[in-house]
Design an enzyme around this catalytic site. Sequence first.
Site, PDB file in Angstrom:
ATOM      1  NE  ARG A  24      -0.308   0.123   4.988  1.00 63.42           N
ATOM      2  CZ  ARG A  24      -0.676   0.744   6.094  1.00 63.42           C
ATOM      3  NH1 ARG A  24      -1.787   1.460   6.105  1.00 63.42           N
ATOM      4  NH2 ARG A  24       0.041   0.661   7.198  1.00 63.42           N
ATOM      5  CB  THR A 135       9.860   2.185   8.280  1.00 61.97           C
ATOM      6  OG1 THR A 135       9.604   1.287   9.353  1.00 61.97           O
ATOM      7  CG2 THR A 135       9.445   1.526   6.968  1.00 61.97           C
ATOM      8  CE  LYS A 160       9.819  -2.492   9.008  1.00 57.96           C
ATOM      9  NZ  LYS A 160       8.661  -3.153   9.650  1.00 57.96           N
ATOM     10  CE  LYS A 162       7.325  -1.335   5.656  1.00 55.49           C
ATOM     11  NZ  LYS A 162       6.604  -2.499   6.237  1.00 55.49           N
ATOM     12  CG  ASP A 190       8.396  -5.609   6.169  1.00 50.79           C
ATOM     13  OD1 ASP A 190       8.069  -6.733   5.744  1.00 50.79           O
ATOM     14  OD2 ASP A 190       7.619  -4.869   6.789  1.00 50.79           O
ATOM     15  CD  GLU A 218       8.676  -7.127   9.488  1.00 52.16           C
ATOM     16  OE1 GLU A 218       7.488  -6.885   9.814  1.00 52.16           O
ATOM     17  OE2 GLU A 218       9.603  -6.300   9.638  1.00 52.16           O
ATOM     18  CG  ASP A 243       4.629  -8.488  10.299  1.00 51.78           C
ATOM     19  OD1 ASP A 243       3.826  -8.557  11.259  1.00 51.78           O
ATOM     20  OD2 ASP A 243       4.753  -7.453   9.609  1.00 51.78           O
ATOM     21  CE  LYS A 267       4.075  -5.138  12.304  1.00 52.03           C
ATOM     22  NZ  LYS A 267       3.860  -4.981  10.841  1.00 52.03           N
ATOM     23  CG  LEU A 297       1.206   5.066   9.147  1.00 53.90           C
ATOM     24  CD1 LEU A 297       2.684   5.267   9.440  1.00 53.90           C
ATOM     25  CD2 LEU A 297       0.924   5.357   7.686  1.00 53.90           C
ATOM     26  CG  ASP A 322       9.322   3.587  12.347  1.00 45.19           C
ATOM     27  OD1 ASP A 322       8.416   2.756  12.569  1.00 45.19           O
ATOM     28  OD2 ASP A 322       9.815   3.764  11.219  1.00 45.19           O
TER      29      ASP A 322
END
Length: 363
Positions: A24, A135, A160, A162, A190, A218, A243, A267, A297, A322
């Site tokens: 996304r 991130t 991290k 993406k 990730d 991840e 995850d 999470k 987020l 973060d």
Amino acid sequence: MKITGISIGKLIIPLKRPFKTALRQVTTAEDIVIKVHTDEGITGLGSAPATVVITGDSHKSAAEAIQNTILPAIIGMDIDHRETILQRIQMSMVHNTSAKAAVDIAVHDLFGKHYGLPLYRFFGGKSQCIPSDLTISINEPNEMAADARCAIDAGYHCLKLKVGIDATRDLTRIRAVRQAVGPRVALRLDANQGWSAKEAVRTIRTLEDAGLDIELIEQPVSAYDLDGLKWVTDHVTTAIMADESAFSPHDVFRLVSMRACDLINIKLMKAGGLGPAAQIAALAAASGIECMMGCMLESKIGITAAASLSAGVSVITKNDLDAADLMTGDPISGGICYEKDTLILPNAPGLGITDVKGWQEIL
């Protein structure tokens, strides 16, 4: 102190820059923020972002689940019966983990306030300060390298990245970032389920052969491909973390039984709150597998809750908290504060949050 009702509102906070993953792209953080009321006038706060591509929860579905199903299951209960309240939250309906997490967090906030206890101390009080990575969204290699350099200049020591849209292009992205930040900065990747198992092994082995020193990968494969996840874990040296494959304690039991991964990313929005997240941490500890505390987020309400568990429990050795530092403003008074890459937990009771500016009631 008995629960008498819930107010449900929404909080929208613009991001410093667009947040992009293999799943996304968004430009604002939007949270459902709830206030659980009691007969003593004390209010507990909880929150839930809408992450439909991961949890399936939208703002509308979360708000309606809280109002119509979860609240009736716990209305009138005494906050001293925390364990029973948490069980009723989880048993009120299937799925809807973000909605459950919002109420669970608010209940813990109330419990901490009732007994004058900061949540990080309630969960064990391991440390008042915890480090986090930052991130770096998926973009063109030069843009990711520039963003990484800015993060290091801001005081972060672990990033991290993406990845997961295109494995070949991902290699270029990773090389660009490593060159920009040098050898001493820890890099995590990730893939957000973006690779096939064979693609993941090929890509990770290339990274290993190139000496790019990646700390962990991840969720390289689809959440449902546990055999593929195990196959990747068994065929690379780099640590593999689950995850999206690890929502519930039941999921984690299966993962550790299969030895399908090296690490678990906890999470709150996947687990359904602090109660199930603490169960996952205990299960991982018993299995000899370390955990990362991650986040969606989300605003500082959820981040403070997640940080409280991480700061209390020894098996959580890494943090990806973060999210609140990616936002342009801070409408929340109290809670955690960031000092470069370190989150400092408040000593105030519960979450230590005193006010939420810009909260707009919707139910």
